[in-house]
Design an enzyme around this catalytic site. Structure first.
Site, short mmCIF file in Angstrom:
data_model
loop_
_atom_site.label_atom_id
_atom_site.label_comp_id
_atom_site.label_asym_id
_atom_site.label_seq_id
_atom_site.Cartn_x
_atom_site.Cartn_y
_atom_site.Cartn_z
CB SER A 64 -0.90 0.00 1.24
OG SER A 64 -1.81 -1.07 1.20
CE LYS A 68 -5.39 -1.33 1.28
NZ LYS A 68 -4.09 -1.99 1.46
CE LYS A 82 0.57 3.20 4.54
NZ LYS A 82 1.05 1.91 4.01
#
Length: 285
Positions: free
Chosen positions: A82, A156, A224
């Site tokens: 990711s 994502k 994040k």
């Protein structure tokens, strides 16, 4: 997750070499016929396909230059980490300059999805490259080509926005219901099959009820992803008010010392901000 993915590929008949920053994790895969690689270059030296499954842009950047220098032209590089959209696009450019075919293909489904080969795989890149990667992807889960390079990472981020927002709302709903005298296990049962039902209600909702915050997805990684989504939105002159609120909630959770807990432990932050008793972490660890 990477360990399960390597195991599944080896059990499907692929010759697999594994490198991990923690050598012991890669060494444990030898029981499945996976060769231990002492360096990223060693893992990639004889590979036609390399899968990168690391935690962040920075972690990928530590190893990808050496891997790109090791791979031969026309090899496949599948970055399933990711990472940011900008990082994915830069990686694609670097790979193309060396004649290496590239897909950014992050996943959703957690450790259970990796273990059972049921990951949702969001791929960005060339359609012909995606077709060549399908045999590998289909061992790991359900792949979908969503656009050009960088699109997988963007998909994502969309996934993580939905996940974080849903977890936060379940935490709020459970807090309200519990304080109003509702039994949470019965609430979860009552919601089963209705519009509010979801895998997140089933999985993370159960974690909240059991106060089992052993990390599947640590909260520190949630911020994040939410931070990356908000930064990208800002660059596109978009405002995402719900995601901004959810991001702030998770950041306060991490600042309070809960960053290593599962993201379902955001219910502790809801409790904390309401002056309620805080559920103890890791009761099942």
């Amino acid at each position: 997750m990477g360990s399960h993915m390597a195991r599944r590929l080896a059990q499907a008949g692929y010759s697999v070499a594994a490198w991990n920053r923690t050598a012991e994790k890669a060494q444990r895969l030898s029981q499945y016929g996976v060769r231990f690689a002492s360096t990223p270059e060693n893992a990639a030296s004889e590979a036609d396909i390399v899968i990168c499954m690391l935690s962040s842009d920075a972690a990928c950047q530590e190893v990808l230059p050496a891997i790109l220098d090791t791979l031969t032209p026309n090899s496949l590089l599948l970055v399933m980490s990711s990472i940011s959209v900008a990082a994915a696009r830069k990686q694609a450019q670097d790979a193309q300059a060396r004649g290496i075919r590239y897909l950014d293909a992050p996943v959703s489904g957690g450790e259970a999805g990796a273990r059972d080969g049921k990951l949702a795989i969001m791929a960005g890149g060339n359609a012909a490259t995606f077709e060549d990667a399908l045999p590998v992807f289909q061992i790991l889960g359900r792949p979908t080509l969503v656009g050009e390079a960088g699109s997988g990472s963007l998909a994502k981020l969309a996934n993580q926005m939905i996940v974080a927002g849903t977890i936060a709302l379940i935490a709020e709903a459970f807090t309200l219901a519990k304080e109003g005298g509702v039994h949470l296990d019965r609430l979860r049962e009552a919601l089963n099959g209705g519009f509010a039902d979801s895998p997140i209600l089933e999985g993370q909702g159960l974690r909240m009820i059991e106060q089992n915050f052993t990390p599947g997805g640590p909260a520190k990684y949630q911020i994040k992803d939410s931070g990356a989504a908000l930064s990208l939105a800002q660059s596109m002159h978009l405002t995402l008010p719900i995601s901004e609120t959810v991001d702030h909630l998770f950041r306060r959770m991490v600042e309070a010392g809960d960053g290593e807990l599962d993201h379902s432990a955001v219910i502790r932050e809801i409790q904390r901000e309401n002056g309620l008793p805080i559920s103890p972490p890791h009761p099942k660890a």
